[in-house]
Scaffold this active site. Sequence first.
Site, short mmCIF file in Angstrom:
data_model
loop_
_atom_site.label_atom_id
_atom_site.label_comp_id
_atom_site.label_asym_id
_atom_site.label_seq_id
_atom_site.Cartn_x
_atom_site.Cartn_y
_atom_site.Cartn_z
N SER A 1 27.56 28.70 46.89
CA SER A 1 28.18 27.97 45.78
C SER A 1 29.69 28.08 45.92
O SER A 1 30.20 28.75 46.81
CB SER A 1 27.73 28.57 44.45
OG SER A 1 28.37 29.82 44.26
N LYS A 2 30.38 27.41 45.02
CA LYS A 2 31.85 27.42 45.04
C LYS A 2 32.39 28.83 45.07
O LYS A 2 33.41 29.11 45.67
CB LYS A 2 32.39 26.71 43.80
CG LYS A 2 32.43 25.21 43.94
CD LYS A 2 33.82 24.67 43.63
CE LYS A 2 33.96 23.23 44.03
NZ LYS A 2 33.24 22.30 43.17
N ARG A 3 31.65 29.72 44.39
CA ARG A 3 32.07 31.11 44.31
C ARG A 3 32.26 31.74 45.70
O ARG A 3 33.11 32.56 45.92
CB ARG A 3 31.03 31.90 43.52
CG ARG A 3 31.54 32.89 42.58
CD ARG A 3 30.53 33.18 41.46
NE ARG A 3 29.16 32.79 41.74
CZ ARG A 3 28.25 33.59 42.31
NH1 ARG A 3 28.56 34.81 42.67
NH2 ARG A 3 27.02 33.16 42.50
N HIS A 4 31.38 31.35 46.60
CA HIS A 4 31.49 32.00 47.91
C HIS A 4 31.31 31.03 49.07
O HIS A 4 30.36 31.15 49.82
CB HIS A 4 30.54 33.17 48.05
CG HIS A 4 29.20 32.95 47.39
ND1 HIS A 4 28.49 31.78 47.48
CD2 HIS A 4 28.46 33.77 46.62
CE1 HIS A 4 27.35 31.91 46.82
NE2 HIS A 4 27.32 33.09 46.28
#
Length: 472
Positions: free
Chosen positions: A249-252
């Site tokens: 996801s955008k997070r990682h």
Amino acid sequence: MTANASSPVRTRFAPSPTGFLHLGGARTALFSWAFARHHQGTFVLRIEDTDVERSTPEAVQAILDSMDWLGMQPDEGPFYQMQRMDRYREVIAQMLAAGTAYHCYSTPEEVEAMREAARARGDKPRYDGTWRPEPGKTLPPVPEGRKPVVRFKNPQTGATAWNDLVKGPISFDNGELDDLIIARPDGTPTYNFCVVVDDWDMGITHVLRGDDHVNNTPRQINILRALGATLPEYGHVPMILGPDGEKLSKRHGAVNVMEYDREGYLPEAMINYLARLGWSHGDDEIFSREQLVEWFDTLHLSKSASQWDPKKLNWVNAHYIKQMDPAELARRVARRIAARGGRPEKTDLPGVMALLKDRAETLEQLADGAMLFCGEFKPASPELAAQHLTERAREALADFAARARDADWTRESISALIKAVLADRGLKMPQLGIPLRVAVTGQAQTPAVDAVLALLGKETVLARLEAAQGSR
Ligand code: GLU
């Protein structure tokens, strides 16, 4: 390296420009690129922009920029599907004429009802073949004013199988596959059909792509067969998971590849790291682009999902920074220093890079560190000065300054000078080292003080020492 027309290998990367190029896409591109290079073949770039609602020129540019940054220039293309519409229509007409495709006048509501009925019977929900022509079958009368879709006449018996370059043998029962819509009522071709015509026209021999496309492959193979095309080989690469084992996801990491450029990762390190996500060559973790090309035969692609590991990326990036020529690092870091308001030309930037590179994980960290030499000098805060520029320290600094005036100004001679002051005054290294840093850089912590002083230059150092004495 350039493409060699005599090599039969032709691969393609076929992104849909509905967003930036993310890590998964970049890795797919890399595998196709490396495989083509390994075989001295041709790497084709094809922009699949038929989803006009979601495709944007900015996304196309972002993809091109990312591929450029990573050094994966195509040998052919970019080709744009929207520019090939006439060709798709032509093939659809040929298939209609050959009887491998047919007009279907069922409305979406009718098809939904067919699916519902199949579900109720416990069958797979599918189109019931109302308009599928068969020998001896009478088709319903064409409803007036209704525009048909074109369906592919998929084989109804047997299986469609291929030996996947990554996953091994895969087989689908043809009975499970619907008669795919290949053209909409307005005549525009559909996704799977464009892919097929392109792979055929572009002579693609090896399709390496994400395994989210496995279900498309039997449909594409059947259409290719109906067209009498030679089938490419297919390899479906498992996805990349986040460090937590969840979907990226955008997070990682499901971010624009160019974000890694902004954050100070080297394309060399990105390529090296991306290649290891789902591919291996023994235990090798660090390898050059040339080695990757030499080794990349797809035989060592992993069947299981790989995991994004930011710590390992940092480790790989740090490695590339450490072994890079300081002058080259300076060239790459200069714009980052300028972006911080620093003046890269103010110092011996390669010298600064040589000093900092062993401890930096990113070019951004190098730029931060270089601001000590390229940025505006900020004298120590009164607190820091009070803490470190004690009477005793000032005397030692004055002594150092006096001796420095006529001294050589190299790291070695400065180191000798510091040692001499320490010995004569009975001080330990931090008792001079820290006051020197505070007085000359405004900070208590810096890289090796002798190197820092050497890079700042004698005049600057003496002026700042004097100013620090005067700040009493
Ligand atoms: N355009 C497709 C995508 O972006 C890839 C098609 C293919 O590789 O066959 O997912």
